[in-house]
Design a protein around this motif. Sequence first.
Motif, PDB file in Angstrom:
ATOM      1  N   LYS A  57       0.841  -1.208   0.000  1.00 36.77           N
ATOM      2  CA  LYS A  57       0.000   0.000   0.000  1.00 36.77           C
ATOM      3  C   LYS A  57       0.870   1.249   0.000  1.00 36.77           C
ATOM      4  O   LYS A  57       0.527   2.263  -0.607  1.00 36.77           O
ATOM      5  CB  LYS A  57      -0.900  -0.011   1.241  1.00 36.77           C
ATOM      6  CG  LYS A  57      -2.349  -0.347   0.896  1.00 36.77           C
ATOM      7  CD  LYS A  57      -3.160  -0.761   2.116  1.00 36.77           C
ATOM      8  CE  LYS A  57      -3.334   0.289   3.167  1.00 36.77           C
ATOM      9  NZ  LYS A  57      -4.048  -0.239   4.360  1.00 36.77           N
ATOM     10  N   LYS A  58       2.002   1.147   0.685  1.00 40.47           N
ATOM     11  CA  LYS A  58       2.876   2.309   0.781  1.00 40.47           C
ATOM     12  C   LYS A  58       3.563   2.597  -0.552  1.00 40.47           C
ATOM     13  O   LYS A  58       3.721   3.746  -0.936  1.00 40.47           O
ATOM     14  CB  LYS A  58       3.889   2.098   1.902  1.00 40.47           C
ATOM     15  CG  LYS A  58       3.208   2.055   3.256  1.00 40.47           C
ATOM     16  CD  LYS A  58       4.167   2.064   4.417  1.00 40.47           C
ATOM     17  CE  LYS A  58       3.366   2.111   5.717  1.00 40.47           C
ATOM     18  NZ  LYS A  58       4.229   2.220   6.885  1.00 40.47           N
TER      19      LYS A  58
ATOM     20  N   LYS B   6       1.547   6.863  -6.664  1.00 42.48           N
ATOM     21  CA  LYS B   6       0.459   7.810  -6.955  1.00 42.48           C
ATOM     22  C   LYS B   6       0.946   9.242  -6.878  1.00 42.48           C
ATOM     23  O   LYS B   6       0.682  10.069  -7.746  1.00 42.48           O
ATOM     24  CB  LYS B   6      -0.676   7.604  -5.933  1.00 42.48           C
ATOM     25  CG  LYS B   6      -1.889   6.944  -6.539  1.00 42.48           C
ATOM     26  CD  LYS B   6      -2.929   6.493  -5.519  1.00 42.48           C
ATOM     27  CE  LYS B   6      -3.347   7.464  -4.468  1.00 42.48           C
ATOM     28  NZ  LYS B   6      -4.288   6.872  -3.489  1.00 42.48           N
ATOM     29  N   LYS B   7       1.691   9.524  -5.814  1.00 42.05           N
ATOM     30  CA  LYS B   7       2.154  10.891  -5.588  1.00 42.05           C
ATOM     31  C   LYS B   7       3.105  11.328  -6.700  1.00 42.05           C
ATOM     32  O   LYS B   7       2.967  12.415  -7.251  1.00 42.05           O
ATOM     33  CB  LYS B   7       2.818  10.968  -4.220  1.00 42.05           C
ATOM     34  CG  LYS B   7       3.244  12.354  -3.837  1.00 42.05           C
ATOM     35  CD  LYS B   7       4.738  12.458  -3.728  1.00 42.05           C
ATOM     36  CE  LYS B   7       5.219  13.829  -4.102  1.00 42.05           C
ATOM     37  NZ  LYS B   7       6.598  13.819  -4.501  1.00 42.05           N
ATOM     38  N   GLU B   8       4.076  10.462  -7.025  1.00 42.34           N
ATOM     39  CA  GLU B   8       5.063  10.827  -8.042  1.00 42.34           C
ATOM     40  C   GLU B   8       4.400  10.978  -9.414  1.00 42.34           C
ATOM     41  O   GLU B   8       4.710  11.892 -10.164  1.00 42.34           O
ATOM     42  CB  GLU B   8       6.157   9.752  -8.126  1.00 42.34           C
ATOM     43  CG  GLU B   8       6.992   9.612  -6.865  1.00 42.34           C
ATOM     44  CD  GLU B   8       7.920  10.799  -6.645  1.00 42.34           C
ATOM     45  OE1 GLU B   8       8.181  11.536  -7.623  1.00 42.34           O
ATOM     46  OE2 GLU B   8       8.379  10.995  -5.508  1.00 42.34           O
TER      47      GLU B   8
ATOM     48  N   LEU C 175       9.905  10.559   5.200  1.00 39.80           N
ATOM     49  CA  LEU C 175       9.583   9.408   4.362  1.00 39.80           C
ATOM     50  C   LEU C 175      10.126   8.134   4.987  1.00 39.80           C
ATOM     51  O   LEU C 175       9.424   7.133   5.099  1.00 39.80           O
ATOM     52  CB  LEU C 175      10.188   9.588   2.968  1.00 39.80           C
ATOM     53  CG  LEU C 175       9.697  10.795   2.173  1.00 39.80           C
ATOM     54  CD1 LEU C 175      10.358  10.822   0.813  1.00 39.80           C
ATOM     55  CD2 LEU C 175       8.183  10.739   2.016  1.00 39.80           C
ATOM     56  N   ILE C 176      11.395   8.191   5.405  1.00 45.77           N
ATOM     57  CA  ILE C 176      12.029   6.975   5.901  1.00 45.77           C
ATOM     58  C   ILE C 176      11.483   6.600   7.273  1.00 45.77           C
ATOM     59  O   ILE C 176      11.501   5.428   7.646  1.00 45.77           O
ATOM     60  CB  ILE C 176      13.561   7.144   5.851  1.00 45.77           C
ATOM     61  CG1 ILE C 176      13.972   6.978   4.384  1.00 45.77           C
ATOM     62  CG2 ILE C 176      14.281   6.156   6.737  1.00 45.77           C
ATOM     63  CD1 ILE C 176      15.399   7.244   4.092  1.00 45.77           C
TER      64      ILE C 176
ATOM     65  N   ALA D  14       1.160   4.368  -2.592  1.00 43.25           N
ATOM     66  CA  ALA D  14       1.033   5.777  -2.199  1.00 43.25           C
ATOM     67  C   ALA D  14       2.144   6.612  -2.838  1.00 43.25           C
ATOM     68  O   ALA D  14       1.899   7.721  -3.322  1.00 43.25           O
ATOM     69  CB  ALA D  14       1.089   5.906  -0.672  1.00 43.25           C
ATOM     70  N   VAL D  15       3.362   6.061  -2.849  1.00 48.34           N
ATOM     71  CA  VAL D  15       4.483   6.798  -3.449  1.00 48.34           C
ATOM     72  C   VAL D  15       4.286   6.912  -4.956  1.00 48.34           C
ATOM     73  O   VAL D  15       4.458   7.987  -5.544  1.00 48.34           O
ATOM     74  CB  VAL D  15       5.830   6.114  -3.123  1.00 48.34           C
ATOM     75  CG1 VAL D  15       6.978   6.873  -3.757  1.00 48.34           C
ATOM     76  CG2 VAL D  15       6.030   6.015  -1.626  1.00 48.34           C
TER      77      VAL D  15
ATOM     78  N   SER E 246       8.416   6.725   7.820  1.00 44.71           N
ATOM     79  CA  SER E 246       7.055   6.255   7.542  1.00 44.71           C
ATOM     80  C   SER E 246       7.017   4.963   6.750  1.00 44.71           C
ATOM     81  O   SER E 246       6.058   4.206   6.846  1.00 44.71           O
ATOM     82  CB  SER E 246       6.280   7.315   6.738  1.00 44.71           C
ATOM     83  OG  SER E 246       6.240   8.530   7.423  1.00 44.71           O
ATOM     84  N   ALA E 247       8.040   4.725   5.934  1.00 42.00           N
ATOM     85  CA  ALA E 247       8.013   3.533   5.084  1.00 42.00           C
ATOM     86  C   ALA E 247       9.428   3.034   4.887  1.00 42.00           C
ATOM     87  O   ALA E 247      10.386   3.720   5.211  1.00 42.00           O
ATOM     88  CB  ALA E 247       7.381   3.865   3.731  1.00 42.00           C
ATOM     89  N   ARG E 248       9.539   1.831   4.320  1.00 44.25           N
ATOM     90  CA  ARG E 248      10.865   1.287   4.025  1.00 44.25           C
ATOM     91  C   ARG E 248      11.521   2.111   2.926  1.00 44.25           C
ATOM     92  O   ARG E 248      10.860   2.524   1.980  1.00 44.25           O
ATOM     93  CB  ARG E 248      10.730  -0.135   3.469  1.00 44.25           C
ATOM     94  CG  ARG E 248      10.596  -1.217   4.475  1.00 44.25           C
ATOM     95  CD  ARG E 248      10.384  -2.534   3.709  1.00 44.25           C
ATOM     96  NE  ARG E 248       9.473  -3.393   4.437  1.00 44.25           N
ATOM     97  CZ  ARG E 248       9.850  -4.189   5.437  1.00 44.25           C
ATOM     98  NH1 ARG E 248      11.110  -4.215   5.795  1.00 44.25           N
ATOM     99  NH2 ARG E 248       8.975  -4.942   6.059  1.00 44.25           N
ATOM    100  N   PRO E 249      12.848   2.309   3.016  1.00 47.49           N
ATOM    101  CA  PRO E 249      13.529   3.035   1.945  1.00 47.49           C
ATOM    102  C   PRO E 249      13.304   2.379   0.577  1.00 47.49           C
ATOM    103  O   PRO E 249      13.147   3.073  -0.424  1.00 47.49           O
ATOM    104  CB  PRO E 249      15.003   2.954   2.330  1.00 47.49           C
ATOM    105  CG  PRO E 249      15.008   2.729   3.789  1.00 47.49           C
ATOM    106  CD  PRO E 249      13.761   1.982   4.115  1.00 47.49           C
TER     107      PRO E 249
END
Lengths: 436, 303
Positions: free
Chosen positions: A2-3, A9-11, A246-247, A6-7, A249-252
Amino acid sequence: MKKIIAVIKKEYKAIVKKKSFIIMTVLTPVLMGGMMFVPVMLMKMGRSEKKIAVADFAGGYIEALSARSGKRPAAEKGPMDLEGSMRRTRESEVAGLIRFLPAKTQGRAASAVVTEYEQKILKKEIDGLLLIPADVKAQRQVSYYATSISDFATNSFISSTLRTVISQQLLLEKRIDPAVVDEATRDIEVDTFKVKKEGTTRSSSGMDYIMSLFMMVILFGVLIGYGQMIMRGVLEEKNSRISEILISSARPTQIFYGKILGIGLAGLTQVALWIVLGAVLVSRFSGMVDNAILSFLTAEIGVYFVIFFILGFFIYAIPYAIVGAAVNTDQEAQQFSTAIVWMMLIPYFIGFSATQNPNSTLALVASLIPFFTPILMFMRITGATPPLWQISTSIALCLLTVWGLAWVGAKIFRVGMLMYGKKPSLGEILRWLRYK
Amino acid sequence: MSERALSLQELVKDFNGKRAVDAISFEVQRGEILGLLGPNGAGKTTTMRMVMNIIAPDAGRVEILGQRFSEKMKDRIGYLPEERGLYRKLKVMDTLLFLGELKGMKAAVVRERGRRLLKQFQLEGYEEKKVEELSKGMAQKLQFIATILHDPELLILDEPFAGLDPLNIELVKDIILERRRAGTTIIYSTHLMEYAEKTVDSLVMIDKGRKVIDGSLAAVKAEYGQRFVRVQYEGDARFVKELPYVRSCRDSGRELEVELDDLSRRELLLRDLLGKVGVIGFQLSEPSLQNIFIRKVQEGAGA
């Protein structure tokens, strides 16, 4: 997962909503259309009329030269006939742009004429001097004096015209019917046909060359454009310190892959829109577009363009992302990205020869090197479809490279994103690979 | 469930051979506010980054919410880094949507909670504005909203008041207290002692990578509070710090905060003051955190 989404979608949204994205999407097909005519126009405009003095010691040849240069071949298909113009840019087109002027020969030695015209040529009063000695028929040798002697079109025009005139004279001396002589010495034009799996089409090799270069330039431009976009994006996150949020909140890796996939999808959207727009334009104006272009722009080429865009995107985008994560300032980023551009220029230069000789050993070997494949293999495909094993091997090698790059990239990204301040040395970056 | 929200054990971090964090240990109880205090370069940010697993400690361990740090944990923590930054070109609501989804929230929930928080922070109506159009203070508030958006159990705030005007400092302080009432554990670092004094339950003071003070606010104050006297005065009181029984003296022009070597000297001090300055007020007092902080840092520098 899901994460990552999210990335992505944003990019994706960040790029697709940009004005520059919309402008480039619409403008490129239009420019592309324009570009197809520009080289031909430039070739026409680049040639100015040449004045060549003829010292005709044999007599009668200057008339023959003037007569042949005066008759331009009639346009075959109207103004949009690219292929016709391509062919004319060679010998006959050149001929139309040469004016032959008689030089005084009566009672003068050849050397005197040469001395006089050497001065005129240096003063640019005249472009060249053609010296036809009296015994030209027997010796088959004339002399051409000019500052520039590498104009093969002019040279070959002169020699073929003189050969024809001499042949005619010899035949006429043998009392052959003049009609037969004319028929025997008529010019020959070579039509080129391209043999492809989908069927053979009439095509000029010049057109293919231009189209092939052209597609390569687009591929090259798009890959650099999106690569730099990724680099700047990563650098922005680093400089604005969003990277820490970012880091935390989610895995690099989720951020890294999400970013590359998101921007890649935006690039793919653009390419897809270009193909659709291009197809619409071509079908709308098919009457005006040359057959050579239509035969070039097949669905197969479109599919390969997309495949090599995707592979090229990953192969170049990941290094760009790594640069963005490893450096701290725009200047440093620019230095490294120049190195990447050079890496992309190598296949481009090899490509020039590859379009003319798509199956040479150099082209084959270079097109299997993953960093060159996207541009070179695509070029070879546009030139002459290489065997399927070569295409599939190159794609497999690319995929392996992408896999390796993604692994290395994620590691460097993880450390680099949080490393501010000093510029890391190469040794340090290599040490980052060992971090868990 | 463990009562400890966070526990640090002997954390060590070196940067290029220099020790940035030197064997720091402390614990944070659930539902309390802990202030991490110290001068610039003391190692506050490095400590917080190690807690957030952004940088790995060279030695020691961190336990969050009773466990070692894991990926799943990230959704339960809100982290506000020291250096603020957002995507300049992204709109306010899109920023919240992205950062919220990155914390595993559903878009609809982000919108609903985001709108409520924007209103609370007086950013209503800015949803469709780009971040670059916001003032610096607004962007700071937006970042704070993004930190608490997912209703984290543990908030880690690095210098939450830095760069805010007094009104917004009050606002952030109120939100911090409101979060605590809701049961959130909060750790924040600051060098603004007055605010720490009014909000923290316990504090950890670090200097040059080492912990110098640790304990509840009351205990820390009590430890240092036995020997302090506050004097309101008129006149020239420069002679006070030269007195043999005065360990330190902070002169604000109209008020002295005097630390005696023993509380029994207070009458001696009063006698010395009388006749030299006009004494308006004289009382025993708790030391301010500021004072403790300065004294501790100076001790550290002297040692």
